[in-house]
Motif scaffolding. Structure first.
Motif, PDB file in Angstrom:
ATOM      1  N   ALA A  57       0.785  -1.251  -0.132  1.00 46.81           N
ATOM      2  CA  ALA A  57      -0.001   0.119   0.020  1.00 46.81           C
ATOM      3  C   ALA A  57       0.982   1.255   0.046  1.00 46.81           C
ATOM      4  CB  ALA A  57      -0.836  -0.199   1.215  1.00 46.81           C
ATOM      5  N   GLU A  60      -0.090   5.342   0.349  1.00 42.30           N
ATOM      6  CA  GLU A  60      -1.411   5.458   0.095  1.00 42.30           C
ATOM      7  C   GLU A  60      -2.365   4.764   0.842  1.00 42.30           C
ATOM      8  OE1 GLU A  60      -2.364   7.230  -2.549  1.00 42.30           O
ATOM      9  OE2 GLU A  60      -0.348   7.794  -3.122  1.00 42.30           O
ATOM     10  N   HIS A  61      -1.800   4.371   1.967  1.00 43.20           N
ATOM     11  CA  HIS A  61      -2.661   3.606   3.157  1.00 43.20           C
ATOM     12  C   HIS A  61      -3.549   4.526   4.034  1.00 43.20           C
ATOM     13  CE1 HIS A  61      -3.151   1.302   6.798  1.00 43.20           C
ATOM     14  NE2 HIS A  61      -3.182   0.056   6.083  1.00 43.20           N
ATOM     15  N   ASP A  62      -4.769   4.049   4.196  1.00 42.74           N
ATOM     16  CA  ASP A  62      -5.425   5.128   4.950  1.00 42.74           C
ATOM     17  C   ASP A  62      -6.224   4.218   5.863  1.00 42.74           C
ATOM     18  OD1 ASP A  62      -7.067   3.627   3.563  1.00 42.74           O
ATOM     19  OD2 ASP A  62      -7.941   5.419   2.211  1.00 42.74           O
ATOM     20  N   GLN A  65      -8.416   1.091   4.543  1.00 42.46           N
ATOM     21  CA  GLN A  65      -7.499  -0.079   4.141  1.00 42.46           C
ATOM     22  C   GLN A  65      -7.064  -0.869   5.775  1.00 42.46           C
ATOM     23  OE1 GLN A  65      -4.053   0.967   1.569  1.00 42.46           O
ATOM     24  NE2 GLN A  65      -5.272   1.974   0.129  1.00 42.46           N
TER      25      GLN A  65
END
Length: 542
Positions: A57, A60-62, A65
């Motif tokens: 990820a 861009e990981h949030d 996720q």
């Protein structure tokens, strides 16, 4: 003085935010060890997959996720095991990210140093603050090639940093590389596989306040009973109702046992971790919990009774006690430790040296002053060149280990720790304090003098003992010469009090009370010659 760097102000180091204690799981049966291995291997495989997902990820990981990762893991374990795995994965990714940034800074420092030295003529000598040119054309050519290597590594690291790419090995990169050098490590293939499997297990669970004994997944009762919550596909291993497996071994914490018992009795959160020591063939349980932040003592309060200046070295701590005015008192102390051998031996040596230092400071109600050392960018061969001995010296200093242990141990004893800027402490200490503190019966080392310099900087005093003499003459027109007392200190021009000792044994008490009062002396022109009981020099009648 224009070339000296600015010295940062001293500060009181804040205390730790959490504690951890460890105890051995004694009396485990073969079935217990098998269950622990199966559960750890199953959760370890889930943790490996979750770490791979998190690394893919990137930046861009949030939170969405993260929730999705937890839902996937919950189906194969439980919600609490899944929460512990995802949290551990996040911490591991963040640690790898910080390590990549430190690697980038190290590469940038090496590139800057090589570029600077390549720009200078061959054989040019360096200055105190900047290195000179390389010694020969051969060395210049070799370093020019190394510059291209470092620049290529730097470009790759910067690309990974911008893309959010990290490289993490569950089980350890060092152990992974050992697989290709089994003979040099003295291991067989089976022994390596055992270590690799043990390093990749996952047996840790975060606590939760309000749940029974502070942890619903990995529970430890006040009487030492340890049990694990098992879910599919390992629920068939449970030996008690509600899918729990109770170990035969009982655990007891020798250190902080009362604090741990108070927390679990009050159902406050306690996190646990179980791991296997393959070399000793033992299993251990580690309990950890957060503590409220310790109120930081004001700097002026920590300086009230003086302090102990401590100089950190590769094999000992050099300490000297200073009073509130910055004067060394008593004799210097040395606390030795041996950093050879296994990690357990090194840790024990560091703890033993620190506890002796702390007990000495506590007896005299003193704070401790240490240097705020950080050798992250100081160990590169580009900066120190051929000085391999010096690079090995600073690499062997247990800076981080000593600092973390000192702060945590001092917080338990209520001893303030003051951190000072390490700039020039060794050099100025040796220049201004080593010779004056050396006597016929005491040989002051450079490290002892550095401890005095560290203590004076922590107290807010200059390191130098005395300023330069007045430029005109030896009168007071150019200002006071000594820096031992501040200009506003009452009685700084006064005499020193007589202290009974070998040289003043026959002097009556109070004899030197008026030693500095010139008007109290029988000297020409002083008021002591014109008291009412004395005859005036003029005749009584003319």
């Amino acid at each position: 003085m224009g070339g000296l760097r600015e010295v940062a102000a001293p500060f009181v180091v804040p205390g730790p935010s959490g504690v951890a204690v460890r105890a051995r799981l004694k009396g485990l049966t073969g079935g217990d060890e098998q269950v622990l291995s199966l559960v750890g291997d199953h959760l370890g495989s889930l943790a490996s997959g979750d770490l791979k997902t998190r690394c893919e990820a990137g930046l861009e990981h949030d939170s969405g996720q993260w929730a999705e990762r937890k839902r996937v893991l919950t189906g194969e374990s439980s919600s609490r095991w899944a929460g512990s795995i995802t949290k551990a994965t996040h911490d591991q990714w963040a640690l790898a990210r910080r390590g990549l940034l430190a690697h980038i800074h190290s590469l940038q420092a090496g590139v800057r140093t090589i570029r600077h030295r390549l720009s200078l003529p061959v054989g040019e000598k360096g200055t105190r603050h900047e290195p000179g040119g390389y010694r020969s054309r051969q060395e210049w050519f070799a370093k020019s090639r190394r510059l291209h290597v470092l620049e290529d590594r730097l470009r790759s690291a910067l690309a990974d940093w911008q893309a959010g790419v990290v490289r993490v090995v569950r089980g350890g990169k060092r152990l992974l590389n050992t697989r290709h050098h089994l003979e040099a490590a003295g291991l067989s293939k089976e022994q390596w596989c055992t270590r690799w499997q043990a390093g990749r297990r996952f047996l840790q669970a975060d606590g939760e306040s309000g749940k029974r004994y502070g942890n619903e997944t990995l529970r430890v009762t006040p009487d030492g009973e340890v049990s694990l919550k098992l879910r599919a596909p390992l629920a068939h291993l449970a030996n008690t109702p509600h899918g729990r497996y109770v170990l035969t071994a009982r655990v007891s914490f020798a250190h902080r046992g009362e604090q741990w018992a108070d927390r679990v009795s009050a159902h406050r959160a306690v996190a646990y971790r179980i791991h296997e020591d393959v070399d000793r063939v033992r299993w251990y349980l580690t309990a950890s919990w957060t503590i409220p932040p310790t109120p930081t003592v004001p700097l002026e309060t920590a300086r009230t009774n003086g302090l102990v200046g401590v100089d950190t070295n590769t094999d000992h701590l050099a300490a000297w006690r200073l009073d509130a005015h910055g004067n060394p008192t008593g004799e210097p102390h040395r606390f030795d430790y041996d950093l050879t051998g296994p990690a357990s031996h090194r840790d024990a040596q560091v703890r033993h040296a620190l506890i002796r230092l702390l007990h000495w400071a506590r007896r005299h109600n003193l704070a401790i002053a240490v240097e705020d050392l950080d050798f992250t960018t100081e160990k590169t061969r580009e900066k120190h060149g051929r000085r391999k001995k010096f690079r090995k010296l600073i690499s062997g200093m247990p800076v981080a280990r000593l600092r973390s242990r000192l702060v945590s141990m001092a917080a338990e004893l209520g001893i303030p720790v003051i951190a000072v800027d390490p700039a020039y402490t060794s050099k100025w200490g040796a220049q201004h304090w080593q010779k004056p503190l050396t006597t016929n019966t005491r040989k002051t080392t450079r490290h002892d003098a550095a401890a005095v310099a560290i203590g004076r900087r922590a107290l807010g005093h200059p390191i130098r003992r005395r300023t330069a003499p007045p430029p005109h003459d030896q009168s007071d027109r150019a200002g006071h010469r000594t820096v031992q007392a501040r200009p506003g200190t009452p009685g700084r021009e006064g005499h020193r009090p007589r202290i009974p000792g070998p040289r003043t044994r026959s002097v009556p008490p109070g004899r030197g009370a008026n030693a500095v009062d010139q008007n109290a002396q029988h000297r020409p022109g002083r008021s002591a010659e014109h008291e009412s009981w004395q005859q005036d020099s003029l005749p009584l009648s003319l």
